[in-house]
Design a protein around this motif. Structure first.
Motif, mmCIF file in Angstrom:
data_model
loop_
_atom_site.group_PDB
_atom_site.id
_atom_site.type_symbol
_atom_site.label_atom_id
_atom_site.label_comp_id
_atom_site.label_asym_id
_atom_site.label_seq_id
_atom_site.Cartn_x
_atom_site.Cartn_y
_atom_site.Cartn_z
ATOM 1 N N ALA A 136 -8.576 7.725 -2.255
ATOM 2 C CA ALA A 136 -7.860 7.203 -3.423
ATOM 3 C C ALA A 136 -7.088 5.930 -3.063
ATOM 4 O O ALA A 136 -6.354 5.392 -3.893
ATOM 5 C CB ALA A 136 -6.905 8.264 -3.966
ATOM 6 N N GLY A 137 -7.242 5.456 -1.803
ATOM 7 C CA GLY A 137 -6.634 4.177 -1.432
ATOM 8 C C GLY A 137 -5.276 4.267 -0.762
ATOM 9 O O GLY A 137 -4.605 3.256 -0.582
ATOM 10 N N PHE A 138 -4.862 5.468 -0.378
ATOM 11 C CA PHE A 138 -3.571 5.616 0.293
ATOM 12 C C PHE A 138 -3.724 5.439 1.807
ATOM 13 O O PHE A 138 -4.779 5.730 2.366
ATOM 14 C CB PHE A 138 -2.983 7.016 0.066
ATOM 15 N N GLU A 139 -2.660 5.030 2.444
ATOM 16 C CA GLU A 139 -2.617 5.091 3.904
ATOM 17 C C GLU A 139 -1.973 6.429 4.272
ATOM 18 O O GLU A 139 -0.817 6.683 3.953
ATOM 19 C CB GLU A 139 -1.808 3.927 4.490
ATOM 20 N N VAL A 140 -2.730 7.274 4.929
ATOM 21 C CA VAL A 140 -2.288 8.632 5.221
ATOM 22 C C VAL A 140 -1.939 8.743 6.701
ATOM 23 O O VAL A 140 -2.793 8.522 7.558
ATOM 24 C CB VAL A 140 -3.401 9.650 4.906
ATOM 25 N N ARG A 160 -7.067 9.329 1.256
ATOM 26 C CA ARG A 160 -7.690 8.128 1.825
ATOM 27 C C ARG A 160 -8.643 7.506 0.812
ATOM 28 O O ARG A 160 -8.629 6.301 0.568
ATOM 29 C CB ARG A 160 -8.462 8.515 3.094
ATOM 30 N N LYS A 192 0.864 -1.189 0.000
ATOM 31 C CA LYS A 192 0.000 0.000 0.000
ATOM 32 C C LYS A 192 0.892 1.228 0.000
ATOM 33 O O LYS A 192 1.968 1.224 0.593
ATOM 34 C CB LYS A 192 -0.853 0.009 1.258
ATOM 35 N N ARG A 226 2.031 4.599 1.308
ATOM 36 C CA ARG A 226 1.919 5.324 2.577
ATOM 37 C C ARG A 226 2.440 6.741 2.401
ATOM 38 O O ARG A 226 3.503 6.954 1.830
ATOM 39 C CB ARG A 226 2.726 4.603 3.669
#
Lengths: 321, 133
Positions: free
Chosen positions: B32-36, B30, B5, B7
């Motif tokens: 868009a699928g990111f780990e923020v 978030r 993923k 980050r």
């Protein structure tokens, strides 16, 4: 990869961070790495912190970190926040309360998304604990996602579990419900400057006194994380529980159970992956699914046939000879 | 099965106290699928670099509305380099005059600069394409 393990054991923080990423991303070399780390683990004491969203877990962790550091302990923190079931993304925001410790070389904080796990922890929490343990942390603090009543994986992972409540959390029936109210070794009633705090403390105490076994009676500590009230008592209670766990032999018992479960899981993993590797090579699953969906075969005999085809039972018989 | 993923650390360096913009961008990332990883206000460059290291991020997003970008961005970039994280994508957002933005990019302190009015999709697409490529 071996290099990373060596660097970790020398205290390299970048190596620790990269190793946690590798286990979290289920890297093909994950098992090899964990194997190399294992001889260096077993020293860290694991404390879990759980409770509802916004109950003050991160703020309490922040204060506990200060006290732990005063006692000269090296601490690793794993802070879990939920992953979106829709986008797969996450906002990992527990660190906001802990940034005072960002530059302390003896504290290592890592945020993790749950990535599909539903029990309040992330998929790779256990493996991340191993990394921090091998990294030389005396204590690993795990902050779960904000939980409701039944996300209680933490109790199988932590040596001591702190459950954080807040005042006015419903009537006294809530205190006797199964799930989260059963797993605490220590309770904190945070935000206890708010109205209803005394009643919450009393109700939890009454629930605890109904229990017959008195070997360890979880204390209920009122805290106000905003103004650092009750944190000394909370840290004292957690240390008391650790002493109890060590002196009574309970610690060894739960670690035995944990290793037993882990061993079972590893065996199941190996069996499963070896079966599926063979199945993928020899059998087309889609055609089986097609048959079942059109009711030409049932899933039960299809599964048995599948194992027959890869000679699963045959192999077993040979080994028995 | 590998399940990497992306980050990203979203950070607010320095003294400015407005994080609505950073939160809106964090939320878009978030989705868009990111780990923020969001660390809140008033972070020093040292805190940001150390957090980036511990969290093993692929990208750092700095939100700066205070006007101190010409000091803060190069400082964070330098500390990241010192940590062996010079290859981490550096994205800056905020009230950044065009000339300054160009200078930050040309001097290698930032990979991209976004200013007010930028559609969120542009930001998430840019970061996604840079990191996945």
């Amino acid at each position: 990869m071996q290099q990373l393990v060596t660097e970790l054991l020398q205290g390299n923080r970048r190596a620790a961070a990269r190793l946690i990423s590798l286990v979290e991303n289920d890297d093909p070399q994950k098992r090899e790495l964990l194997k190399d780390l294992y001889p260096h683990t077993g020293n860290a004491y694991v404390i879990g912190v759980t409770g509802a969203p916004g109950s003050g877990k991160s703020s309490l962790v922040d204060w506990l970190l200060k006290l732990m550091r005063k006692d000269g302990l090296k601490v690793g923190v794993i802070a879990v926040d939920p992953t979106s079931p829709f986008s797969g993304g996450a906002i990992l925001g527990d660190r906001i309360r802990m940034q005072d410790h960002a530059l302390d070389q003896d504290i290592f904080i890592r945020s993790m998304g749950t990535r599909g796990s539903l029990g309040g922890l992330s998929r790779a929490t256990r493996e991340a604990i191993q990394v921090m343990d091998a990294f030389g942390k005396d204590i690993v603090l795990i902050e779960t996602v904000g939980v409701g009543q039944s996300e209680i994986d933490i109790v199988r992972t932590a040596d001591s579990t702190l459950v954080v409540l807040t005042p006015a959390g419903g009537d006294s029936v809530q205190t006797i419900k199964a799930g989260i109210m059963e797993i605490a070794d220590v309770f904190a009633v945070n935000k206890s400057d708010l109205p209803g705090s005394d009643r919450t403390v009393t109700e939890v105490n009454m629930m605890l006194d109904m229990k017959k076994s008195k070997e360890w009676r979880p204390p209920v500590i009122p805290t106000v994380s905003l103004i650092n009230e009750g944190i000394d008592q909370l840290w004292e209670a957690l240390q008391e529980h650790r002493r109890y766990m060590e002196e009574s032999g309970r610690l060894l018992d739960i670690r035995r159970e944990r290793v037993g479960r882990e061993l079972t899981e590893q065996v199941e993993y190996l069996v499963k992956s070896s079966i599926w590797n063979q199945v993928k090579e020899e059998i087309e699953l889609e055609s089986l699914v097609e048959k079942i969906v059109h009711r030409r075969q049932d899933p039960y005999s299809a599964a048995a046939d599948l194992l027959d085809k890869i000679n699963f039972y045959g192999q077993e018989a040979e080994e028995g000879d | 099965m590998n399940s990497k993923k992306v980050r990203i650390l979203v950070a607010k360096p320095g003294l400015d106290g407005h994080d609505r913009g950073a939160r809106v961008v964090a939320r878009a990332l978030r989705d868009a699928g990111f780990e923020v990883i969001y660390t809140g206000l008033h972070q020093t460059p040292e805190q940001i670099a150390e957090t980036a290291l511990q969290e093993d991020v692929d990208a750092v997003g700095l939100s700066i509305l205070s006007g101190a970008h010409m000091t803060l961005v190069p400082r964070v970039k330098k500390l990241l380099r010192d940590n062996g994280m010079g290859d981490v994508l550096m994205v800056v957002g905020g009230i950044i005059p065009e000339d300054d933005g160009r200078e930050l990019i040309n001097n290698g302190h930032a990979d991209q600069v976004f200013t007010p009015g930028e559609p969120l999709d542009n930001i998430t697409d840019y970061i996604g394409s840079k990191i996945r490529s």
